[in-house]
Design a protein around this motif. Structure first.
Motif, PDB file in Angstrom:
ATOM      1  N   LYS A  30      -9.969  -7.452  11.782  1.00  0.00           N
ATOM      2  CA  LYS A  30      -8.727  -8.186  11.504  1.00  0.00           C
ATOM      3  C   LYS A  30      -8.238  -8.996  12.708  1.00  0.00           C
ATOM      4  CE  LYS A  30      -6.720  -6.619   7.470  1.00  0.00           C
ATOM      5  NZ  LYS A  30      -5.486  -6.333   6.786  1.00  0.00           N
ATOM      6  N   ALA A  31      -9.138  -9.770  13.271  1.00  0.00           N
ATOM      7  CA  ALA A  31      -8.791 -10.603  14.423  1.00  0.00           C
ATOM      8  C   ALA A  31      -7.550 -11.424  14.107  1.00  0.00           C
ATOM      9  CB  ALA A  31      -9.953 -11.538  14.757  1.00  0.00           C
ATOM     10  N   LEU A  41     -17.513 -21.787   5.293  1.00  0.00           N
ATOM     11  CA  LEU A  41     -18.305 -20.601   5.619  1.00  0.00           C
ATOM     12  C   LEU A  41     -18.038 -19.484   4.625  1.00  0.00           C
ATOM     13  CD1 LEU A  41     -17.670 -20.615   9.466  1.00  0.00           C
ATOM     14  CD2 LEU A  41     -19.836 -21.115   8.327  1.00  0.00           C
ATOM     15  N   SER A  90     -12.240 -20.316  12.168  1.00  0.00           N
ATOM     16  CA  SER A  90     -13.065 -19.267  11.578  1.00  0.00           C
ATOM     17  C   SER A  90     -12.878 -17.938  12.323  1.00  0.00           C
ATOM     18  CB  SER A  90     -14.529 -19.682  11.621  1.00  0.00           C
ATOM     19  OG  SER A  90     -15.290 -18.733  10.914  1.00  0.00           O
ATOM     20  N   SER A  91     -13.143 -16.853  11.613  1.00  0.00           N
ATOM     21  CA  SER A  91     -12.928 -15.525  12.209  1.00  0.00           C
ATOM     22  C   SER A  91     -13.847 -15.284  13.400  1.00  0.00           C
ATOM     23  CB  SER A  91     -13.100 -14.436  11.159  1.00  0.00           C
ATOM     24  OG  SER A  91     -14.280 -14.608  10.438  1.00  0.00           O
ATOM     25  N   VAL A 117     -14.729  -6.905  16.110  1.00  0.00           N
ATOM     26  CA  VAL A 117     -13.289  -7.166  16.013  1.00  0.00           C
ATOM     27  C   VAL A 117     -12.867  -7.039  14.551  1.00  0.00           C
ATOM     28  CG1 VAL A 117     -11.393  -8.756  16.505  1.00  0.00           C
ATOM     29  CG2 VAL A 117     -13.430  -8.764  17.968  1.00  0.00           C
ATOM     30  N   TRP A 144      -4.613 -10.645  13.170  1.00  0.00           N
ATOM     31  CA  TRP A 144      -3.580 -10.111  12.264  1.00  0.00           C
ATOM     32  C   TRP A 144      -2.565  -9.331  13.102  1.00  0.00           C
ATOM     33  CZ3 TRP A 144      -3.551  -9.578   6.579  1.00  0.00           C
ATOM     34  CH2 TRP A 144      -4.527 -10.372   5.976  1.00  0.00           C
ATOM     35  N   THR A 175      -9.751 -18.124   3.401  1.00  0.00           N
ATOM     36  CA  THR A 175      -9.690 -17.482   4.707  1.00  0.00           C
ATOM     37  C   THR A 175     -10.584 -18.220   5.721  1.00  0.00           C
ATOM     38  OG1 THR A 175     -10.199 -15.462   5.899  1.00  0.00           O
ATOM     39  CG2 THR A 175     -11.385 -15.813   3.903  1.00  0.00           C
ATOM     40  N   GLY A 176     -10.142 -18.240   6.967  1.00  0.00           N
ATOM     41  CA  GLY A 176     -10.939 -18.847   8.034  1.00  0.00           C
ATOM     42  C   GLY A 176     -11.191 -20.320   7.764  1.00  0.00           C
ATOM     43  N   ASP A 177     -12.456 -20.713   7.786  1.00  0.00           N
ATOM     44  CA  ASP A 177     -12.849 -22.085   7.479  1.00  0.00           C
ATOM     45  C   ASP A 177     -13.500 -22.107   6.088  1.00  0.00           C
ATOM     46  OD1 ASP A 177     -13.500 -24.933   8.642  1.00  0.00           O
ATOM     47  OD2 ASP A 177     -15.248 -24.237   7.512  1.00  0.00           O
ATOM     48  N   PRO A 207      -7.780 -17.198  10.486  1.00  0.00           N
ATOM     49  CA  PRO A 207      -8.233 -15.818  10.422  1.00  0.00           C
ATOM     50  C   PRO A 207      -7.166 -14.801  10.013  1.00  0.00           C
ATOM     51  CG  PRO A 207      -7.829 -16.448  12.682  1.00  0.00           C
ATOM     52  CD  PRO A 207      -7.638 -17.687  11.860  1.00  0.00           C
ATOM     53  N   TYR A 267     -21.112 -12.172  10.109  1.00  0.00           N
ATOM     54  CA  TYR A 267     -20.068 -12.007   9.100  1.00  0.00           C
ATOM     55  C   TYR A 267     -20.526 -10.991   8.053  1.00  0.00           C
ATOM     56  CZ  TYR A 267     -18.051 -16.537  10.633  1.00  0.00           C
ATOM     57  OH  TYR A 267     -17.487 -17.562  11.344  1.00  0.00           O
ATOM     58  N   LEU A 268     -19.580 -10.466   7.295  1.00  0.00           N
ATOM     59  CA  LEU A 268     -19.869  -9.758   6.032  1.00  0.00           C
ATOM     60  C   LEU A 268     -20.867  -8.614   6.186  1.00  0.00           C
ATOM     61  CD1 LEU A 268     -20.214 -13.025   3.912  1.00  0.00           C
ATOM     62  CD2 LEU A 268     -18.459 -11.277   3.518  1.00  0.00           C
ATOM     63  N   ALA A 321     -14.333  -7.212   9.419  1.00  0.00           N
ATOM     64  CA  ALA A 321     -14.602  -7.196  10.858  1.00  0.00           C
ATOM     65  C   ALA A 321     -15.775  -8.108  11.179  1.00  0.00           C
ATOM     66  CB  ALA A 321     -14.901  -5.774  11.323  1.00  0.00           C
ATOM     67  N   MET A 322     -15.727  -8.663  12.369  1.00  0.00           N
ATOM     68  CA  MET A 322     -16.760  -9.571  12.877  1.00  0.00           C
ATOM     69  C   MET A 322     -17.608  -8.811  13.892  1.00  0.00           C
ATOM     70  SD  MET A 322     -18.035 -12.660  13.251  1.00  0.00           S
ATOM     71  CE  MET A 322     -16.961 -13.155  11.913  1.00  0.00           C
TER      72      MET A 322
HETATM   73  N1  SAH Z   1     -14.495 -18.319   5.718  1.00  0.00           N
HETATM   74  C1  SAH Z   1     -14.255 -17.137   6.509  1.00  0.00           C
HETATM   75  C2  SAH Z   1     -15.292 -16.057   6.262  1.00  0.00           C
HETATM   76  C3  SAH Z   1     -15.206 -15.437   4.893  1.00  0.00           C
HETATM   77  S1  SAH Z   1     -16.374 -14.160   4.645  1.00  0.00           S
HETATM   78  C4  SAH Z   1     -14.189 -17.529   8.002  1.00  0.00           C
HETATM   79  O1  SAH Z   1     -14.472 -18.676   8.348  1.00  0.00           O
HETATM   80  O2  SAH Z   1     -13.840 -16.673   8.813  1.00  0.00           O
HETATM   81  C5  SAH Z   1     -15.456 -12.728   5.064  1.00  0.00           C
HETATM   82  C6  SAH Z   1     -15.944 -12.153   6.378  1.00  0.00           C
HETATM   83  O3  SAH Z   1     -15.368 -12.868   7.452  1.00  0.00           O
HETATM   84  C7  SAH Z   1     -15.572 -10.711   6.602  1.00  0.00           C
HETATM   85  O4  SAH Z   1     -16.552  -9.832   6.052  1.00  0.00           O
HETATM   86  C8  SAH Z   1     -15.561 -10.610   8.112  1.00  0.00           C
HETATM   87  O5  SAH Z   1     -16.875 -10.484   8.613  1.00  0.00           O
HETATM   88  C9  SAH Z   1     -15.064 -11.985   8.489  1.00  0.00           C
HETATM   89  N2  SAH Z   1     -13.604 -12.021   8.716  1.00  0.00           N
HETATM   90  C10 SAH Z   1     -12.680 -12.665   7.975  1.00  0.00           C
HETATM   91  N3  SAH Z   1     -11.455 -12.559   8.547  1.00  0.00           N
HETATM   92  C11 SAH Z   1     -11.631 -11.827   9.669  1.00  0.00           C
HETATM   93  C12 SAH Z   1     -10.750 -11.409  10.721  1.00  0.00           C
HETATM   94  N4  SAH Z   1      -9.458 -11.731  10.730  1.00  0.00           N
HETATM   95  N5  SAH Z   1     -11.279 -10.688  11.746  1.00  0.00           N
HETATM   96  C13 SAH Z   1     -12.601 -10.383  11.774  1.00  0.00           C
HETATM   97  N6  SAH Z   1     -13.471 -10.772  10.818  1.00  0.00           N
HETATM   98  C14 SAH Z   1     -12.997 -11.474   9.779  1.00  0.00           C
END
Ligand code: SAH
Length: 259
Positions: A194-195, A88, A113-114, A192, A197, A83-85, A12, A165-166, A224-225
């Protein structure tokens, strides 16, 4: 023989939330293509000094595929850092298809994942005995329409935990859809930004009534989530059932029952 392209989940944001396998591949890679501003540059610290590094922010899907195919011809290990997984909302199938067609081996390394990082940042559980045992990872329709049967209102009708998400830029629509699914005004919502960061994470706690206004006032409209769940705030309540896993009368593989 061409090299292998690895789709690696960077996690994340925090540099130490990438997997050990992900860091090993980054350290081996001859070339790394990272996903723009969403991937923390900190992950790139793992790369070798001679690694070719590029940002995909300005590239089309075709250009990304071309870049990866071209590098795989020259390097044993090429990393696409997501980013994340990677499974997704990461356009994994679209990016892997041309590699498959070119006969290039593809590997995938999962990431935190975020949604998981956001729950951790907020100190929340997303499952709670006798309250909810199910998570739905979803989003609200944007430029990408939602498939039939997957409107947020239809999913929210389950009353389980939702990791949305998104959708932060359409928080008012999220609230409207949860309301139309029967969620009460006092239903807890956690946002949340930028979880994980370092120095940039922000957490808002509210309800359906005030979360949209809180986001507006805080200026949170991206990365943000949104967590919506009847399990939120469980640590402040002592009325919920305790998981059967820790019940003295419940035997499992590592412990005998006491009754
Ligand atoms: N594959 C990523 C998601 C990509 S889509 C995952 O598994 O997390 C991008 C969305 O993910 C953003 O709009 C937001 O909703 C979320 N996101 C990504 N990084 C984030 C973070 N650090 N904190 C909160 N939400 C985050």
């Amino acid at each position: 023989m061409s090299g292998q392209v690895w789709f690696v989940g960077a996690g994340p944001g925090a540099a130490d939330l990438i997997t050990v396998r992900g860091t090993r591949l980054l350290a081996e890679a001859g070339a790394v293509l990272y996903a723009g501003s969403l991937v923390s540059k900190a992950a790139l610290e793992w790369t070798r000094a001679d690694c070719e590094i590029a940002n995909s922010a300005g590239m089309t899907l075709d250009e990304i595929a071309y870049w990866l195919i071209e590098r795989a011809a020259r390097h044993a290990t090429v990393v696409r850092l997501q980013t994340g997984d990677p499974s997704l909302y990461g356009a994994l199938a679209e990016m892997a298809r041309p590699l498959d067609a070119a006969g290039i081996r593809v590997g995938i390394v999962p990431g935190v994942s975020s949604a998981m990082a956001s729950a951790a940042a907020a100190g929340e559980t997303l499952t709670l005995p006798e309250v909810t045992q199910t998570l739905i990872f979803t989003r609200i329709a944007g430029r990408t329409p939602m498939p039939e049967g997957e409107s947020l209102a239809a999913l929210a009708a389950h009353g389980c935990s939702l990791c949305i998400y998104l959708s932060i830029d359409r928080i008012a629509s999220v609230v409207a859809e949860l309301r139309s699914a029967g969620w009460s005004d006092s239903a807890p919502i956690v946002v949340v930004e930028k979880a994980s960061w370092p120095g940039e994470e922000r957490i808002l706690r509210g309800t359906l009534t005030d979360i949209a206004a809180q986001c507006r006032e805080a200026g949170i409209d991206r990365q943000a989530m949104i967590l919506a769940s009847p399990a939120l705030g469980a640590r402040e309540r002592d009325t919920t059932a305790v998981s059967r896993l820790y019940d003295a009368g419940f035997a499992h593989g590592f412990r005998g029952s006491t009754d």
